[in-house]
Enzyme design. Structure first.
Site, PDB file in Angstrom:
ATOM      1  N   HIS A 128       0.698  -1.258   0.148  1.00  0.00           N
ATOM      2  CA  HIS A 128       0.020   0.103   0.117  1.00  0.00           C
ATOM      3  C   HIS A 128       0.976   1.135  -0.222  1.00  0.00           C
ATOM      4  O   HIS A 128       0.479   2.387   0.288  1.00  0.00           O
ATOM      5  CB  HIS A 128      -1.174  -0.034   1.450  1.00  0.00           C
ATOM      6  CG  HIS A 128      -1.827  -1.184   1.212  1.00  0.00           C
ATOM      7  ND1 HIS A 128      -2.861  -1.345   2.170  1.00  0.00           N
ATOM      8  CD2 HIS A 128      -2.277  -1.883   0.006  1.00  0.00           C
ATOM      9  CE1 HIS A 128      -3.577  -2.647   1.943  1.00  0.00           C
ATOM     10  NE2 HIS A 128      -3.233  -2.941   0.214  1.00  0.00           N
ATOM     11  N   THR A 214      -3.232  -8.806  10.403  1.00  0.00           N
ATOM     12  CA  THR A 214      -3.907  -8.317   9.439  1.00  0.00           C
ATOM     13  C   THR A 214      -5.505  -8.936   9.582  1.00  0.00           C
ATOM     14  O   THR A 214      -5.450 -10.265   9.790  1.00  0.00           O
ATOM     15  CB  THR A 214      -3.468  -8.496   8.101  1.00  0.00           C
ATOM     16  OG1 THR A 214      -4.487  -8.464   6.913  1.00  0.00           O
ATOM     17  CG2 THR A 214      -2.936  -9.727   7.568  1.00  0.00           C
TER      18      THR A 214
HETATM   19  N1  APR Z   1      -0.800  -8.184  16.962  1.00  0.00           N
HETATM   20  C1  APR Z   1      -1.200  -8.733  16.014  1.00  0.00           C
HETATM   21  N2  APR Z   1      -2.339  -8.526  15.666  1.00  0.00           N
HETATM   22  C2  APR Z   1      -3.153  -7.489  15.922  1.00  0.00           C
HETATM   23  C3  APR Z   1      -2.417  -6.923  17.137  1.00  0.00           C
HETATM   24  C4  APR Z   1      -1.307  -7.121  17.644  1.00  0.00           C
HETATM   25  N3  APR Z   1      -0.828  -6.542  18.672  1.00  0.00           N
HETATM   26  N4  APR Z   1      -3.428  -5.792  17.473  1.00  0.00           N
HETATM   27  C5  APR Z   1      -4.426  -5.987  16.403  1.00  0.00           C
HETATM   28  N5  APR Z   1      -4.159  -7.006  15.680  1.00  0.00           N
HETATM   29  C6  APR Z   1      -5.089  -7.480  14.376  1.00  0.00           C
HETATM   30  C7  APR Z   1      -6.413  -7.070  14.673  1.00  0.00           C
HETATM   31  O1  APR Z   1      -7.082  -8.443  15.254  1.00  0.00           O
HETATM   32  C8  APR Z   1      -7.030  -7.140  13.239  1.00  0.00           C
HETATM   33  O2  APR Z   1      -7.336  -8.299  12.401  1.00  0.00           O
HETATM   34  O3  APR Z   1      -4.477  -6.662  13.476  1.00  0.00           O
HETATM   35  C9  APR Z   1      -5.698  -6.655  12.313  1.00  0.00           C
HETATM   36  C10 APR Z   1      -5.740  -5.007  12.102  1.00  0.00           C
HETATM   37  O4  APR Z   1      -6.671  -5.197  11.004  1.00  0.00           O
HETATM   38  P1  APR Z   1      -7.070  -3.954  10.073  1.00  0.00           P
HETATM   39  O5  APR Z   1      -7.221  -2.614  10.826  1.00  0.00           O
HETATM   40  O6  APR Z   1      -7.922  -4.215   9.123  1.00  0.00           O
HETATM   41  O7  APR Z   1      -5.546  -3.792   9.229  1.00  0.00           O
HETATM   42  P2  APR Z   1      -5.042  -4.397   7.802  1.00  0.00           P
HETATM   43  O8  APR Z   1      -5.505  -5.525   7.710  1.00  0.00           O
HETATM   44  O9  APR Z   1      -3.622  -3.900   7.822  1.00  0.00           O
HETATM   45  O10 APR Z   1      -5.910  -3.591   6.924  1.00  0.00           O
HETATM   46  C11 APR Z   1      -5.651  -3.516   5.644  1.00  0.00           C
HETATM   47  O11 APR Z   1      -7.130  -1.638   5.039  1.00  0.00           O
HETATM   48  O12 APR Z   1      -7.780   0.369   5.659  1.00  0.00           O
HETATM   49  C12 APR Z   1      -7.001  -0.452   4.721  1.00  0.00           C
HETATM   50  O13 APR Z   1      -5.017   0.546   3.608  1.00  0.00           O
HETATM   51  C13 APR Z   1      -5.570   0.062   4.796  1.00  0.00           C
HETATM   52  O14 APR Z   1      -3.555  -1.340   4.889  1.00  0.00           O
HETATM   53  C14 APR Z   1      -4.931  -1.179   5.402  1.00  0.00           C
HETATM   54  C15 APR Z   1      -5.747  -2.074   4.771  1.00  0.00           C
END
Ligand code: APR
Length: 266
Positions: A128, A214
């Site tokens: 991204h 993620t």
């Molecule tokens: N360790 C591991 N996982 C964690 C932790 C932690 N300390 N804290 C939270 N999480 C997990 C949550 O349970 C969730 O499943 O991280 C995940 C974060 O999810 P999102 O906020 O959806 O992030 P991501 O998957 O990176 O989103 C993808 O969405 O908005 C867009 O472009 C943006 O890159 C981003 C994309």
């Protein structure tokens, strides 16, 4: 596949033992323990009034360049105000070790921060994009603009969006009439093709894919663990909350990146 924590970590170690090529796929949860709120968890501060979907778009950048630029600057300062955690650092060490044995630890991230790099790891693919490189919004020419180091006051402040001091984005030095933007993938834009190709090559040649922090719902990043599995890699997921991947992962570890990655490396 759900198992208790100890069993899950032991099973993950068995898969990792002797693995020459590891692909590490990270999302916002990887940065959470450093103090950067994840997209879907954040309900406070900046995200209270504006969602990234509202502000991080090409349309918003064109309509209100000063607001979007100032918001990006603020995000960049927040990122620079935090430090990589033990999980980031361990990945850097692990990467160097595998390279010395002619193996690889390929990091593929959805994060636009630079915490992997500051944990001394190379990132193969910023799917991204990155908050810290720039190009012209009009002519696309790469820009050598560098974000100024933030003052301690700026670093300490986490203002609401409506309290941001608005700044215009710097002009492009190539075309003279455009302004610059960060090389992040705004909502509605395509992913950088090279990053996606590199990521696919890495997951297809991996013995193990570690999927860390993620939600596994944003495409095409969410397709990478599936591609890895189809090519024969074992899938280990680290996330305190289950995701659409958890049930199909070879090992699902219900804990945080900062807790689990050092355990797996040991
Ligand atoms: N360790 C591991 N996982 C964690 C932790 C932690 N300390 N804290 C939270 N999480 C997990 C949550 O349970 C969730 O499943 O991280 C995940 C974060 O999810 P999102 O906020 O959806 O992030 P991501 O998957 O990176 O989103 C993808 O969405 O908005 C867009 O472009 C943006 O890159 C981003 C994309």
């Amino acid at each position: 596949m759900r198992k208790d924590l100890r069993t899950a970590i032991r099973d993950a170690r068995v898969h990792l033992e002797g693995a020459q090529r590891i692909a590490v796929l990270t999302g916002a949860g990887m940065s959470a323990e450093s103090g950067i709120a994840t997209y879907r968890d954040a309900q406070t501060g900046l995200w209270e009034k504006y969602s990234p979907e509202q502000l991080a778009t090409a349309e918003a950048m064109s309509d209100q360049p000063d607001l979007v630029w100032s918001w990006i600057l603020h995000q960049a300062r927040v990122i620079r105000s935090v430090e990589p955690h033990e999980g980031h650092n361990v990945l850097g060490t692990w990467q160097r070790e595998l390279r010395e044995k002619n193996g690889a630890l390929d990091i593929i991230t959805q994060n636009i921060d630079d915490l992997h790099e500051r944990g001394n790891a190379d990132v193969l693919a910023h799917l991204h994009g990155s908050t810290f490189s720039f190009r012209c919004f009009e002519c696309d020419a790469p820009s050598d603009y560098e974000l100024q180091t933030a003052t301690p006051e700026q670093l300490a402040a986490r203002p609401e969006l409506d309290q941001l001091v608005l700044e215009d984005p710097p002009p492009c030095t190539q075309c003279q009439h455009g302004f610059i933007r960060p090389n992040i993938v705004l909502f509605g834009e395509m992913l950088p093709q090279q990053a996606m190709n590199d990521a696919l090559d890495a997951v297809r040649s991996a013995d193990v894919a570690l999927v860390v922090g993620t939600s596994n719902i944003v495409q095409p990043a969410a397709s990478l663990p599936i591609a890895a599995s189809a090519a024969g890699a074992k899938i280990i997921e680290i996330n305190p909350n289950v995701t659409p991947l958890s049930e199909d992962a070879d090992v699902y570890i219900a804990d945080t990146a900062g807790n689990v990655l050092p355990e797996l490396y040991r």
